[in-house]
Design a protein around this motif. Structure first.
Motif, short mmCIF file in Angstrom:
data_model
loop_
_atom_site.label_atom_id
_atom_site.label_comp_id
_atom_site.label_asym_id
_atom_site.label_seq_id
_atom_site.Cartn_x
_atom_site.Cartn_y
_atom_site.Cartn_z
N TRP A 86 0.85 -1.19 0.00
CA TRP A 86 0.00 0.00 0.00
C TRP A 86 0.88 1.24 0.00
O TRP A 86 1.98 1.24 0.57
N MET A 87 0.38 2.30 -0.61
CA MET A 87 1.06 3.60 -0.60
C MET A 87 0.61 4.41 0.61
O MET A 87 -0.41 4.11 1.23
N ASP A 88 1.36 5.45 0.91
CA ASP A 88 1.05 6.31 2.04
C ASP A 88 -0.39 6.84 1.95
O ASP A 88 -0.81 7.36 0.92
N GLY A 89 -1.14 6.68 3.04
CA GLY A 89 -2.50 7.18 3.11
C GLY A 89 -3.56 6.24 2.61
O GLY A 89 -4.76 6.49 2.81
N VAL A 113 0.17 -9.01 8.87
CA VAL A 113 1.42 -8.90 9.63
C VAL A 113 2.30 -7.90 8.89
O VAL A 113 2.62 -8.10 7.70
N ILE A 114 2.70 -6.83 9.57
CA ILE A 114 3.48 -5.77 8.92
C ILE A 114 4.92 -6.24 8.68
O ILE A 114 5.60 -6.66 9.60
N ARG A 115 5.35 -6.12 7.43
CA ARG A 115 6.72 -6.49 7.06
C ARG A 115 7.59 -5.26 6.83
O ARG A 115 8.80 -5.30 7.01
N LEU A 172 3.87 0.68 2.67
CA LEU A 172 3.55 -0.42 3.59
C LEU A 172 3.52 -1.75 2.86
O LEU A 172 2.99 -1.85 1.75
N SER A 173 4.10 -2.77 3.49
CA SER A 173 4.01 -4.15 3.00
C SER A 173 3.55 -5.04 4.14
O SER A 173 4.06 -4.92 5.26
N CYS A 174 2.58 -5.91 3.86
CA CYS A 174 2.05 -6.81 4.88
C CYS A 174 1.95 -8.23 4.34
O CYS A 174 1.63 -8.45 3.16
N LEU A 175 2.19 -9.17 5.21
CA LEU A 175 1.85 -10.56 4.97
C LEU A 175 0.36 -10.68 5.25
O LEU A 175 -0.11 -10.29 6.32
N VAL A 176 -0.40 -11.19 4.29
CA VAL A 176 -1.86 -11.26 4.43
C VAL A 176 -2.26 -12.72 4.61
O VAL A 176 -2.10 -13.54 3.70
N VAL A 177 -2.80 -13.03 5.78
CA VAL A 177 -3.16 -14.42 6.12
C VAL A 177 -4.68 -14.56 6.08
O VAL A 177 -5.37 -14.07 6.97
N VAL A 202 -7.75 1.07 9.25
CA VAL A 202 -6.29 1.01 9.29
C VAL A 202 -5.76 1.65 8.01
O VAL A 202 -6.15 1.27 6.91
N LEU A 203 -4.86 2.64 8.17
CA LEU A 203 -4.29 3.35 7.03
C LEU A 203 -2.77 3.24 7.01
O LEU A 203 -2.13 3.24 8.07
N ALA A 204 -2.22 3.13 5.82
CA ALA A 204 -0.76 3.07 5.66
C ALA A 204 -0.15 4.42 5.96
O ALA A 204 -0.68 5.47 5.57
N GLU A 205 0.97 4.40 6.67
CA GLU A 205 1.78 5.60 6.88
C GLU A 205 3.12 5.36 6.20
O GLU A 205 3.94 4.60 6.69
N GLY A 206 3.33 5.98 5.06
CA GLY A 206 4.48 5.65 4.23
C GLY A 206 4.18 4.41 3.42
O GLY A 206 3.06 3.89 3.41
#
Length: 276
Positions: free
Chosen positions: A74-77, A92-94, A138-143, A132-136
């Motif tokens: 995700w991009m910022d915002g 899970v935030i990577r 963002l990469s997450c593991l999506v389970v 929940v919003l991305a700040e900067g």
């Protein structure tokens, strides 16, 4: 040392500081897998399973979840999840961080690498309780819930872990520092929250009756209720997610000062007077 190996070492070090937490563990396992250190990842999964009182089959399931869960960006915002929508995934935030907002309460928390979110909706089958919003970047593991189910079906300790995490996470978000629990530190709040029990309440249920002994403290996760008072049962207020009631009579040992009735199906957490 290449970048992926360095990230793997950093993830393992982060997980060592939170040995009981599933989010940092999945983050570390995926980082090791991406660094082509699968043998080390399997050993790591086995040690975590043993720490949780689970067997090698559970460790294999944990490894599979970490390997098969997709990574999204995700991009910022950008909105990752929106309050009120139905949710099936745990994140899970990577890389990067997120801020968590709830309608009427503003920003309630921030999370960074290794931390997880989304367990509440995915595990309890309820709508998302916050945005929940991305700040900067963002990469997450999506389970997905289905993949998560492989883990909980393999080992009761993992199921218990998710239940505890889900309960503490949602109560920490819903019951703020300005509540009756505001004087407690993090560990004390965690211990108190373990006393709460989940409860589904059908529409039309009288949760409190005015004038009766106050025996239960309620925290609303989803759904709405109305507050009534007096002989004419005049409506005083509407309650929704994040609201709580019943604490005054519970603390003072008296009777309730109003009636509360569910106006739609509700998900709540409750604690009884003896446990409280």
């Amino acid at each position: 040392m290449d970048a992926s190996a360095l990230l793997a070492d950093q993830a393992v070090a982060l997980q060592a500081q939170q040995r009981h937490a599933l989010g940092p563990t999945l983050h570390a396992l995926r980082a090791l897998i991406d660094a082509r250190q699968e043998g080390r990842a399997r050993d790591h999964a086995r040690r975590f399973a043993q720490f949780m009182g689970a067997d090698d089959l559970a460790a294999d399931a944990l490894f599979t979840v970490a390997r098969e869960a997709p990574v999204r960006h995700w991009m910022d915002g950008e909105v990752v999840v929106a309050e009120g929508e139905q949710g099936n995934d745990v994140f899970v935030i990577r890389r990067g961080q997120v801020r968590i907002e709830r309608g009427g309460a503003g920003v309630v928390a921030r999370m960074t690498v290794g931390q997880s979110f989304g367990e509440i909706a995915a595990y309890a089958h309820t709508p998302r309780t916050a945005t929940v919003l991305a700040e900067g970047n963002l990469s997450c593991l999506v389970v997905p819930r289905k993949l998560l189910g492989r883990l909980t079906q393999r080992a009761k300790p993992f199921d218990d872990l998710l239940r505890r995490l889900y309960r503490s996470r949602i109560l920490s978000q819903l019951v703020g520092q300005d509540s009756i629990f505001g004087a407690l530190d993090h560990e004390q709040r965690h211990l108190v929250f373990q006393r709460f029990e989940p409860r589904t309440v059908p529409s039309g249920t009288k949760m409190l009756r005015e004038g009766e002994p106050g025996l239960t403290f309620w925290v609303i996760v989803s759904g709405r209720a109305s507050v009534f008072q007096g002989k004419r049962q005049e409506q005083l207020a509407t309650l929704g997610p994040g609201d709580f009631f019943g604490e005054i009579a519970l603390l003072r040992g008296g009777t309730t000062t109003a009636s509360v009735e569910a106006t739609e199906t509700m998900t709540c957490f409750i604690v009884h007077r003896d446990a409280f």
